[in-house]
Design a protein around this motif. Structure first.
Motif, PDB file in Angstrom:
ATOM      1  N   UNK A 217      19.707  -6.354   2.160  1.00 33.04           N
ATOM      2  CA  UNK A 217      20.106  -7.180   1.025  1.00 33.04           C
ATOM      3  C   UNK A 217      19.811  -6.435  -0.263  1.00 33.04           C
ATOM      4  N   UNK A 218      20.404  -6.921  -1.343  1.00 29.50           N
ATOM      5  CA  UNK A 218      20.236  -6.250  -2.632  1.00 29.50           C
ATOM      6  C   UNK A 218      20.180  -7.295  -3.738  1.00 29.50           C
ATOM      7  N   UNK A 219      19.708  -6.854  -4.876  1.00 25.01           N
ATOM      8  CA  UNK A 219      19.650  -7.734  -6.031  1.00 25.01           C
ATOM      9  C   UNK A 219      19.302  -6.950  -7.276  1.00 25.01           C
ATOM     10  N   UNK A 220      19.538  -7.547  -8.428  1.00 23.00           N
ATOM     11  CA  UNK A 220      19.275  -6.844  -9.686  1.00 23.00           C
ATOM     12  C   UNK A 220      17.861  -7.070 -10.181  1.00 23.00           C
ATOM     13  N   UNK A 221      17.123  -7.983  -9.554  1.00 19.15           N
ATOM     14  CA  UNK A 221      15.744  -8.244  -9.945  1.00 19.15           C
ATOM     15  C   UNK A 221      14.815  -7.902  -8.780  1.00 19.15           C
ATOM     16  N   UNK A 222      13.770  -7.145  -9.048  1.00 22.27           N
ATOM     17  CA  UNK A 222      12.709  -6.988  -8.055  1.00 22.27           C
ATOM     18  C   UNK A 222      11.377  -6.854  -8.779  1.00 22.27           C
ATOM     19  N   UNK A 223      10.301  -7.132  -8.051  1.00 23.32           N
ATOM     20  CA  UNK A 223       8.959  -7.090  -8.629  1.00 23.32           C
ATOM     21  C   UNK A 223       7.966  -6.804  -7.519  1.00 23.32           C
ATOM     22  N   UNK A 224       6.791  -6.292  -7.900  1.00 30.55           N
ATOM     23  CA  UNK A 224       5.723  -6.117  -6.915  1.00 30.55           C
ATOM     24  C   UNK A 224       4.772  -7.306  -6.906  1.00 30.55           C
ATOM     25  N   UNK A 225       5.170  -8.416  -7.544  1.00 34.16           N
ATOM     26  CA  UNK A 225       4.366  -9.637  -7.597  1.00 34.16           C
ATOM     27  C   UNK A 225       5.206 -10.785  -7.038  1.00 34.16           C
ATOM     28  N   UNK A 226       4.788 -11.340  -5.900  1.00 33.76           N
ATOM     29  CA  UNK A 226       5.554 -12.406  -5.262  1.00 33.76           C
ATOM     30  C   UNK A 226       5.699 -13.651  -6.106  1.00 33.76           C
ATOM     31  N   UNK A 227       4.716 -13.930  -6.977  1.00 29.33           N
ATOM     32  CA  UNK A 227       4.813 -15.114  -7.843  1.00 29.33           C
ATOM     33  C   UNK A 227       5.934 -14.967  -8.869  1.00 29.33           C
ATOM     34  N   UNK A 228       6.193 -13.734  -9.284  1.00 31.89           N
ATOM     35  CA  UNK A 228       7.301 -13.488 -10.214  1.00 31.89           C
ATOM     36  C   UNK A 228       8.626 -13.833  -9.540  1.00 31.89           C
ATOM     37  N   UNK A 229       8.765 -13.472  -8.267  1.00 32.67           N
ATOM     38  CA  UNK A 229       9.990 -13.814  -7.536  1.00 32.67           C
ATOM     39  C   UNK A 229      10.183 -15.328  -7.494  1.00 32.67           C
ATOM     40  N   UNK A 230       9.097 -16.070  -7.298  1.00 31.11           N
ATOM     41  CA  UNK A 230       9.188 -17.521  -7.269  1.00 31.11           C
ATOM     42  C   UNK A 230       9.661 -18.071  -8.614  1.00 31.11           C
ATOM     43  N   UNK A 231       9.124 -17.530  -9.688  1.00 25.44           N
ATOM     44  CA  UNK A 231       9.528 -17.969 -11.028  1.00 25.44           C
ATOM     45  C   UNK A 231      11.018 -17.709 -11.251  1.00 25.44           C
TER      46      UNK A 231
END
Length: 304
Positions: A217-231
């Motif tokens: 899968x792909x996306x334009x947003x990624x982070x090394x903090x799982x809480x950021x993904x939730x936000x």
């Protein structure tokens, strides 16, 4: 005792790579850590580190001393653990690591209660969504949520945790609801990814009637903090792959909706891993038992 403490500082500087990190870990200032290393070098009559502006790396003498000194410290710690086991009064330091969001909610919040029961045990918690090398950095326990692969470590499973794909109603209104796994990929849905060196989160392992299917899968947003993904998911920016216990309250409130409910991700194993040598340490067993029971209770409550 001063010589013994100097050795402990030296070991942590080698393991963490700099004086500031070692000082934080041992609850002393970088200046004190530096003085202890200098005292040790003066006593031994050799230089233990090559110094740069950002990092200390051990010299050949330092590497030799690290191997022998590490064995001495471990022998002393093992002896202390044996005495604590016989006396029934466990004490000492436990170094623990856990994923960021999970660690904040489930581990950090329980440490004061644990300390109240066992006031002579000091817990030092490091939170990171990166997989910390617990042997290299002398971590006693690591809570992991996912696939546990390192066979050189002992593992105690706590529970299997169902995972779910979900997104906000706003995102689905904009991008549409993917009805199949193929549509998830072909319609270029924005998948919110946890990325760090060595991460495999860009491959989602989904269940199908024919068996498990691995999907890039792909996306334009990624982070090394799982809480950021939730936000980001709550704000309508994409589809997130999360343990159900993290997202169930938002699904109940309508802030998130389930995506591909017939093809959920494979379950994640919640477990604690630790070096083989630590298995008999009573303070570690107490901490694992305490946190395992706490996690099971809190996760089950979150799923209601």
């Amino acid at each position: 005792m001063s010589y013994f403490e100097n050795i402990k500082v030296f070991l942590r500087v080698v393991e963490l790579g700099n004086l500031s990190a070692a000082g934080r870990d041992l609850r002393i200032s970088p200046a004190v850590a530096s003085n202890r290393v200098k005292e040790l070098e003066k006593y031994l009559g050799v230089r233990l580190f090559n110094r740069t502006t950002r990092q200390l790396t051990p010299t050949e003498h330092g590497k030799i001393f690290y191997g022998g000194a590490g064995r001495i410290i471990r022998a002393v710690e093992d002896a202390e653990a044996s005495i604590a086991s016989v006396s029934g009064k466990p004490k000492g330091v436990i170094r623990v690591t856990a994923p960021l969001g999970f660690g904040r909610r489930f581990i950090a919040s329980g440490i004061p209660a644990f300390h109240e029961q066992y006031p002579e045990i000091e817990v030092r918690l490091r939170l990171s969504d990166h997989n910390v090398d617990i042997l290299k950095e002398s971590i006693d326990l690591a809570f992991r949520l996912g696939v546990i692969e390192d066979s050189s470590l002992r593992m105690r499973g706590i529970m299997d945790c169902e995972r779910v794909l979900c997104a906000s109603p706003d995102y689905i209104a904009k991008a549409g609801m993917p009805e199949t796994i193929d549509r998830l990929v072909k319609d270029s849905h924005n998948c919110l990814l946890l990325r760090f060196p060595g991460s495999s989160e860009f491959v989602w392992t989904l269940q199908t009637p024919e068996g498990v299917r691995k999907v890039e899968v792909a996306g334009v947003f990624d982070s090394d903090d799982g809480d950021v993904l939730m936000e980001w998911a709550l704000a309508g920016h994409g589809i997130v792959n999360k343990p159900r216990f993290e997202v169930q309250p938002f699904i109940n409130s309508g802030q998130l909706v389930t995506v591909l409910p017939d093809n959920p991700p494979t379950a994640a194993k919640l477990a604690v891993i630790f070096p083989h040598k630590d298995f008999q340490d009573p303070k570690l067993r107490l901490f694992i038992d305490f946190m395992a029971a706490r996690c099971q209770k809190m996760i089950r409550a979150a799923l209601q």
